[in-house]
Design a protein around this motif. Structure first.
Motif, PDB file in Angstrom:
ATOM      1  N   GLU A  25       0.798  -1.209  -0.035  1.00  0.00           N
ATOM      2  CA  GLU A  25       0.002  -0.010  -0.150  1.00  0.00           C
ATOM      3  C   GLU A  25       0.832   1.211   0.197  1.00  0.00           C
ATOM      4  O   GLU A  25       0.501   2.342  -0.333  1.00  0.00           O
ATOM      5  CB  GLU A  25      -0.850   0.026   1.064  1.00  0.00           C
ATOM      6  CG  GLU A  25      -2.043  -0.908   1.049  1.00  0.00           C
ATOM      7  CD  GLU A  25      -2.731  -0.925   2.536  1.00  0.00           C
ATOM      8  OE1 GLU A  25      -3.965  -1.442   2.480  1.00  0.00           O
ATOM      9  OE2 GLU A  25      -2.465  -0.719   3.548  1.00  0.00           O
ATOM     10  N   VAL A 208      -1.187   6.374   4.395  1.00  0.00           N
ATOM     11  CA  VAL A 208      -1.977   5.372   4.271  1.00  0.00           C
ATOM     12  C   VAL A 208      -2.935   5.152   5.331  1.00  0.00           C
ATOM     13  O   VAL A 208      -4.374   5.128   5.122  1.00  0.00           O
ATOM     14  CB  VAL A 208      -1.373   3.902   3.822  1.00  0.00           C
ATOM     15  CG1 VAL A 208      -2.211   2.856   3.519  1.00  0.00           C
ATOM     16  CG2 VAL A 208      -0.629   4.019   2.450  1.00  0.00           C
ATOM     17  N   ALA A 211      -5.636   7.749   5.625  1.00  0.00           N
ATOM     18  CA  ALA A 211      -6.754   7.875   4.657  1.00  0.00           C
ATOM     19  C   ALA A 211      -7.700   6.718   4.847  1.00  0.00           C
ATOM     20  O   ALA A 211      -8.915   6.684   4.990  1.00  0.00           O
ATOM     21  CB  ALA A 211      -5.996   7.484   3.446  1.00  0.00           C
ATOM     22  N   LYS A 212      -7.230   5.674   5.725  1.00  0.00           N
ATOM     23  CA  LYS A 212      -8.239   4.440   6.032  1.00  0.00           C
ATOM     24  C   LYS A 212      -9.371   4.622   6.927  1.00  0.00           C
ATOM     25  O   LYS A 212     -10.338   4.234   6.862  1.00  0.00           O
ATOM     26  CB  LYS A 212      -7.139   3.225   6.701  1.00  0.00           C
ATOM     27  CG  LYS A 212      -6.793   2.514   5.480  1.00  0.00           C
ATOM     28  CD  LYS A 212      -6.178   1.175   6.200  1.00  0.00           C
ATOM     29  CE  LYS A 212      -5.661   0.171   5.093  1.00  0.00           C
ATOM     30  NZ  LYS A 212      -4.621  -0.550   5.445  1.00  0.00           N
ATOM     31  N   GLU A 282      -7.593   6.972  -1.083  1.00  0.00           N
ATOM     32  CA  GLU A 282      -6.533   6.204  -0.800  1.00  0.00           C
ATOM     33  C   GLU A 282      -5.334   6.514   0.045  1.00  0.00           C
ATOM     34  O   GLU A 282      -4.731   5.918   0.695  1.00  0.00           O
ATOM     35  CB  GLU A 282      -6.100   5.853  -2.263  1.00  0.00           C
ATOM     36  CG  GLU A 282      -5.215   4.626  -2.552  1.00  0.00           C
ATOM     37  CD  GLU A 282      -4.809   4.505  -3.966  1.00  0.00           C
ATOM     38  OE1 GLU A 282      -3.697   4.332  -4.298  1.00  0.00           O
ATOM     39  OE2 GLU A 282      -5.995   4.308  -4.799  1.00  0.00           O
ATOM     40  N   LYS A 283      -5.001   7.838  -0.199  1.00  0.00           N
ATOM     41  CA  LYS A 283      -3.886   8.398   0.770  1.00  0.00           C
ATOM     42  C   LYS A 283      -4.172   9.887   1.136  1.00  0.00           C
ATOM     43  O   LYS A 283      -4.790  10.375   0.413  1.00  0.00           O
ATOM     44  CB  LYS A 283      -2.598   8.147  -0.158  1.00  0.00           C
ATOM     45  CG  LYS A 283      -2.035   6.904  -0.558  1.00  0.00           C
ATOM     46  CD  LYS A 283      -0.791   6.694  -1.021  1.00  0.00           C
ATOM     47  CE  LYS A 283      -0.599   5.494  -1.557  1.00  0.00           C
ATOM     48  NZ  LYS A 283      -1.491   4.792  -2.629  1.00  0.00           N
TER      49      LYS A 283
END
Ligand code: PRT
Ligand code: ZN
Length: 286
Positions: A25, A208, A211-212, A282-283
């Motif tokens: 990722e 990452v 963003a999640k 995504e990021k």
């Protein structure tokens, strides 16, 4: 010479997939084909070593690997001299003491003089000491949960996740002695060049992970509702507002914590939000 960061990950087991995904990722490409023990990234100064999880802390302590990913249970049990770089949030489990279901249990004092089978003698020993209990620790390397039924020990101390294994072996969990998740550990004396590569990886992981936990929200509303809706959509800075083709209507765009969204959804609708879209991010780079 250009330095390469050597990363130790579990070859095959419960940590493997999430560990490899973490680096993928982050845009770090490598080939982890079956049976491989080593892989070099094609687009980042990193090399991967695929090992048994129990061996990883030792490799990192010796500097054979620069960083590694293990469960905190293994990190604490092996007690190697390594840095704790970052908790990773996956492979969550607990280390618990369990006894046969038919037996009663009041407190930890009841373990006095009993024998407990475990693969975690260090963590269990610390727990017993902290609680002033003397018990016999019977160290075994696997299939711990059958120990009481074959007469090897009175109790067990093992990793629990769903609890299904204890249940199917006629045991009940009576003490949680340690909670664990995956942790990135590091060699304490990295060269500045390697530390710089690690910092790049940590920066990418943060982007990452951030963003999640967040979502991109798009909604439509009448112009007069903007102020009210804005209070419900804190966003990174302020929401973007774009006019719609219909006079008096706008589209509001914002980034929010996913949990805030579920708390606020009714309030948003009451405030006049329509056509709400929630999109993954995504990021997120700050
Ligand atoms: O071969 P290698 O030595 O590399 O792997 P391993 O067999 O030693 O470890 P592995 O892959 O089983 O686990 C790696 C790490 O995952 C552990 O060190 C923990 O940090 C974490 N983890 C998360 C777990 C579990 N969940 C788990 N459920 N490790 C083991 N278990 C086992 C547990 O030992 C018991 O036998 O699963 C059983 C209990 O599961 P439930 O769901 O029935 O409660
Ligand atoms: Zn192992």
């Amino acid at each position: 010479m250009n330095e390469v960061l050597r990363i130790a990950v579990q070859k095959s087991g419960r940590l493997s997939e999430d560990s490899l995904n973490l680096f993928k990722e982050c845009g770090i490409k490598f080939d982890n084909g079956a049976g491989k023990l080593k892989a070099t990234s094609s687009n980042f100064p990193a090399e991967f070593l695929f090992l048994r999880d129990d061996d990883i802390p030792g490799y990192v302590e010796d500097g054979v690997a620069d960083i590694g990913i293990v469960g905190q249970n293994v990190h604490v049990e092996t007690s190697k001299h390594v840095n704790e770089v970052k908790l990773l949030g996956f492979s969550k489990c607990r280390l618990s003491i369990a006894i046969p279901r038919s037996e009663t249990y009041g407190s930890v004092k009841e373990l006095e003089g009993k024998s407990i089978a475990t693969s975690y003698p260090v963590i269990l020993g610390n727990f017993l000491k902290d609680n002033g209990v003397t018990a016999h620790i019977h160290e075994i390397s696997g299939s711990v949960e059958i120990a009481p039924s074959i007469g090897l020990a009175h109790a067990v101390c093992d990793i629990v996740s769903s609890g299904g294994t204890l249940l199917s072996n006629g045991l009940k969990e009576v003490e949680v002695i340690f909670r664990s998740e995956a942790i990135m550990i590091g060699y304490p004396n990295l060269s500045p060049e390697k530390q710089n590569i690690l910092n790049q990886i940590l920066f990418r992981i943060d982007s990452v992970q951030r963003a999640k936990n967040r979502k991109y929200v798009v909604l439509n509303t009448k112009q007069e509702n903007i102020a009210l809706i804005r209070q419900l959509l804190p966003g990174m800075k302020a929401p973007s507002i774009l006019p719609l083709a219909d006079e008096g209507w706008v589209s509001m765009h914002s980034v929010i914590e996913e949990q805030d969204f579920w708390q606020n959804i009714e309030k948003l609708r009451d405030a006049g939000a329509e056509g709400i879209l929630v999109l993954p991010i995504e990021k997120m780079i700050f």
